[in-house]
Scaffold this active site. Structure first.
Site, PDB file in Angstrom:
ATOM      1  N   GLN A 179      11.375 -21.940 -47.974  1.00 17.98           N
ATOM      2  CA  GLN A 179      11.596 -23.124 -47.137  1.00 17.98           C
ATOM      3  C   GLN A 179      12.734 -24.000 -47.613  1.00 17.98           C
ATOM      4  O   GLN A 179      13.297 -24.763 -46.831  1.00 17.98           O
ATOM      5  CB  GLN A 179      10.307 -23.956 -47.078  1.00 17.98           C
ATOM      6  CG  GLN A 179       9.204 -23.332 -46.256  1.00 17.98           C
ATOM      7  CD  GLN A 179       9.566 -23.201 -44.790  1.00 17.98           C
ATOM      8  OE1 GLN A 179      10.376 -23.955 -44.259  1.00 17.98           O
ATOM      9  NE2 GLN A 179       8.966 -22.228 -44.126  1.00 17.98           N
ATOM     10  N   HIS A 198      15.659 -15.536 -42.406  1.00 21.63           N
ATOM     11  CA  HIS A 198      15.410 -16.146 -41.089  1.00 21.63           C
ATOM     12  C   HIS A 198      14.914 -17.575 -41.201  1.00 21.63           C
ATOM     13  O   HIS A 198      14.861 -18.295 -40.204  1.00 21.63           O
ATOM     14  CB  HIS A 198      14.429 -15.296 -40.282  1.00 21.63           C
ATOM     15  CG  HIS A 198      13.012 -15.361 -40.742  1.00 21.63           C
ATOM     16  ND1 HIS A 198      12.077 -16.153 -40.124  1.00 21.63           N
ATOM     17  CD2 HIS A 198      12.365 -14.728 -41.745  1.00 21.63           C
ATOM     18  CE1 HIS A 198      10.906 -16.003 -40.733  1.00 21.63           C
ATOM     19  NE2 HIS A 198      11.050 -15.154 -41.717  1.00 21.63           N
ATOM     20  N   CYS A 322      -8.231 -24.792 -34.585  1.00 29.99           N
ATOM     21  CA  CYS A 322      -8.301 -24.577 -33.141  1.00 29.99           C
ATOM     22  C   CYS A 322      -7.180 -23.678 -32.629  1.00 29.99           C
ATOM     23  O   CYS A 322      -7.222 -23.217 -31.492  1.00 29.99           O
ATOM     24  CB  CYS A 322      -8.214 -25.916 -32.421  1.00 29.99           C
ATOM     25  SG  CYS A 322      -9.393 -27.148 -32.981  1.00 29.99           S
TER      26      CYS A 322
END
Length: 461
Positions: A179, A198, A322
């Site tokens: 990152q 990427h 969720c």
């Protein structure tokens, strides 16, 4: 469409596109051959390695290209552990490492290897304590792993301090820099470093593995003459050239772009809690990546919110249970002990316009309110004066109901018990372990702990 998920994969940088096209024309031959086309390909590969090594801060002969960042992590860990097998099989990782690190560490244990894994806890910002990390090192520790910055909340880890502790203990430190590498080199005396193209705007399918000279390393599996014997198979030279070229380009732009994006992220961090009630912004507010912000919304179904944002032309990510196939919250949010429901990760790619961020802040409050209304969430915090004849305790049966319903049901009834009274929530939803304690902290109530599927909450206000 506003793409706000560069932490997953950054858009292809224009330099990467140009370099890829040029390398497809010039770098198609085998760089291991001595004829003209092979020598041309070798020159391209060597130049790419030098550019990448300069960005990493290592020697070119210490760096190899891999088929992905995950491959770099797995091969780096396996090679280091094999090289130090006489020391022992103990591995130290932080609890918020990328899944590629955690899977590689724990797989060795489940496969029956003479191995053990210690996960170092983090604070509520997602950072490890260098002292706690150092205390986890043992005489049989073969490898330590620590990401440079977290992929979900953006918190920058104290790599230099941990690296010094590892050096003093004689333990190599592998740093997952996926990152952060596009924003700058990793400080400290690390031993191994991995990254993925990427993530910084290079093509997918290219990773980096740097192994410092002097680090014991034994490549695992079949090897050949490619990439110093550490990565078998024919190099994807056009993609490698594009990855190195784009890394050099983004690093040249990093200082100015980081300053610009940090202003936009600071705006999101400040404005979202003002515009949307019951929001927790997570991650370190200062020691963080410049382009990433994560927040969680009470009483919100994360998957529905992401779909609503997608319909409003915003692409974002989430660590909420969720939105996951496993229906469990992100291991990062679990380790931090923060709210997981309605989790949204915004990671701005380079070039993001200020107007796009302003539009995001305009549409978000209405979308959150709409989701809450459909789920029947309370319009205001539970509280007030309970009727004199109400019970001192209530039980809410939310078994079989998924995030965020257990917390919504709790919020609806907390005002029905007197101050000092209790509500027991019955829930078998994995997210409740995080979200009920987080709700108590946000609302000023006391969390009394969990027994099986029963969560005890005491009303304090």
């Amino acid at each position: 469409m506003a793409y706000f998920d560069s932490a997953s994969s950054a858009p292809l940088h224009p330099v990467a596109h140009q370099a890829l096209q040029a390398a497809l024309d010039e770098g198609w031959a085998d760089p291991g051959r001595l004829y003209r086309e092979g020598r041309r390909a070798r020159l391209l590969l060597d130049a790419a390695r030098e550019a990448a090594a300069e960005a990493v801060g290592c020697r070119p002969d210490e760096l190899v290209f891999t088929p992905s960042g995950t491959y770099a992590v797995h091969s780096g860990m396996a090679g280091s552990l094999a090289g130090r097998r006489r020391v022992g099989g103990h591995v130290v990782v932080s609890a918020v490492e990328h899944s590629s690190v955690l899977h590689a560490a724990h797989t060795r244990v489940t496969d029956g290897a003479d191995a053990a894994v210690t996960e170092v806890p983090v604070d509520r910002t997602g950072a490890v304590s260098p002292e706690t990390y150092a205390a986890a090192l043992r005489p049989d520790t073969a490898l330590a792993c620590l990401q440079s910055a977290n992929h979900e909340v953006g918190t920058v880890q104290p790599v230099a301090a941990v690296a010094e502790a590892c050096r003093a203990a004689g333990v190599p430190l592998l740093v997952d820099a996926a990152q952060s590498l596009g924003w700058g080199p990793v400080d400290g005396a690390w031993s191994l470093l991995t990254a993925s193209a990427h993530k910084w705007g290079g093509p997918a399918g290219v990773g980096l593995l740097a192994v410092r000279k002097g680090v014991r390393f034994a490549p695992q599996g079949p090897v050949d003459e490619r990439e110093s014997g550490r990565v078998p198979g024919f190099e994807n030279l056009p993609a490698i050239v594009a990855a190195a070229a784009s890394l050099r380009a983004v690093r040249g732009e990093a200082e100015a772009e980081a300053a610009r994006l940090r202003v936009l992220v600071d705006r999101i961090r400040a404005r979202v809690p003002e515009l949307v009630p019951d929001v927790e912004v997570v991650g370190d507010p200062v020691r963080r990546l410049p382009h990433l912000v994560t927040f969680s919304c009470l009483y919100v179904d994360g998957e529905t919110l992401l779909h609503e944002l997608d319909r409003a032309d915003f692409s974002v990510s989430s660590g909420s249970s969720c939105t996951s196939s496993t229906l469990t919250p992100s291991h990062v949010l679990r380790a931090m002990g923060v709210l997981s429901e309605g989790n949204v990760r915004v990671s701005l790619p380079s070039g993001t316009a200020e107007a796009e961020v302003d539009r995001f802040l305009e549409v978000l409050p209405g979308l959150v309110a709409g989701v809450r209304e459909r789920l029947g969430a309370p319009a205001a915090p539970g509280g007030g004066v309970a009727a004199p004849d109400v019970a001192e305790s209530l039980v809410v049966d939310a078994l079989g109901k998924l995030c965020p319903i257990p917390v919504i049901e709790l919020a609806k009834v907390i005002g029905d018990v007197p101050v000092g009274g209790t509500v027991t929530v019955l829930s078998d939803d994995e997210a409740a372990r995080l979200d009920i304690p987080a709700w108590c902290e946000m609302r000023g109530h006391e969390y009394g702990g969990r027994s099986g599927t029963a969560f005890l909450v005491r009303r304090l206000v």
